[in-house]
Design a protein around this motif. Structure first.
Motif: not given
Length: 296
Positions: A267-283
């Motif tokens: 499961a890709p993480i989209r945010s940590v403690d409310g800060t957006p995180q880049a996701m690599d959905l293809d990978l």
């Protein structure tokens, strides 16, 4: 229609007497009926171990790795050694008994049994899995929570059983509820001295500068079967892998983050403690395709 399956083991360990010397290795039981005695130490003290195994198209995934960890966890609790032949047969039979579905899960549970009986209790339960598509394709939000231990607790205090997969999951569930209260989907534990550990029911994998990194497994966290297979995927893709000490600063610097586990997979993480995180959905998609095609 067989939507859930329960197999109760007669002799979970060869080191202990069977519950019924005349009975088969395991018997089928109705999942919603009463089976565990109220004095069972797994119920009243959480004194036992378990594994959750993904089943895809009737095939249990990473079964041998799960069974090996089952044995390690039992040894850490001084439980009698599980009879792997009996457990393996019960798992495979439960998978065969369940109605065909794309994804299901099998849980193996062994407790110390009723105090004084010297006979562990064991069962295998199989059921279809909930749809994990949103977590895999849209990502999850996580918060970091202090676990309350230093990162070296496994070495300094082995009686705390960090690194064993025990039935004592009350703290994990409390952390998950706290994550929900904070508007997140899951929590990521951090040690008191600042090192990132693991999720409530998953391992962390980070993409950092073309490498895959996960927290070291000697810092009081559960060595993940799915994480190990994610590293096999990475090596197949020509991506270097590493076990390291990870800090919150490392999380912020990562190119992508995942929580990986049985059932949910990657499961890709989209945010940590409310800060957006880049996701690599293809990978992520390629990673999950690999995981869902694993063999036992």
């Amino acid at each position: 229609m067989t939507t859930t399956v329960l197999a109760v083991l007669n002799q979970p360990s060869r080191a202990a007497e069977p519950h019924d010397p005349q009975a088969d290795a395991f018997t089928w039981a109705a999942p919603l009926e009463e089976h565990v005695q109220v004095q069972d130490l797994g119920v009243i003290r959480g004194d036992g171990v378990f594994e959750t195994i993904t089943v895809v198209d009737g095939r249990p995934q990473a079964l041998e790795a799960h069974l090996a960890r089952f044995v390690r966890s039992a040894a850490m609790l001084d439980l009698p050694e599980p009879d792997l032949d009996a457990w393996r047969r019960a798992v495979e039979a439960a998978c065969a008994e369940l109605d065909p579905v794309r994804e299901a899960a099998v849980k193996t549970v062994m407790t110390r049994g009723v105090e004084g009986s010297e006979r562990p209790t064991g069962w295998v339960y199989a059921s279809p899995s909930a749809d994990q598509t949103p977590a895999r394709t849209e990502g999850i939000a996580v918060v970091t929570l202090d676990r309350g231990y230093r990162h070296d607790v496994e070495r300094t205090s082995p009686w705390l059983l960090q690194g064993a997969k025990t039935l004592s999951y009350a703290v994990n569930m409390a952390a998950l509820r706290e994550a929900t209260r904070r508007g997140a989907d899951d929590a990521l534990f951090v040690s008191t001295d600042g090192y990132v550990l693991e999720g409530t029911r998953a391992n962390l994998v980070m993409a950092v500068g073309g490498r895959f990194v996960t927290p070291r497994t000697d810092i009081g966290i559960l060595a993940g079967t799915t994480q190990a297979d994610v590293f096999r995927f990475a090596e197949q893709e020509g991506i270097a892998t590493s076990y390291e000490l990870v800090t919150r600063q490392d999380l912020r610097a990562a190119d992508a983050l995942w929580l990986v586990s049985s059932v949910r997979q990657a499961a890709p993480i989209r945010s940590v403690d409310g800060t957006p995180q880049a996701m690599d959905l293809d990978l992520t998609e390629r990673m999950n395709d690999f995981l869902l095609a694993r063999e036992a």
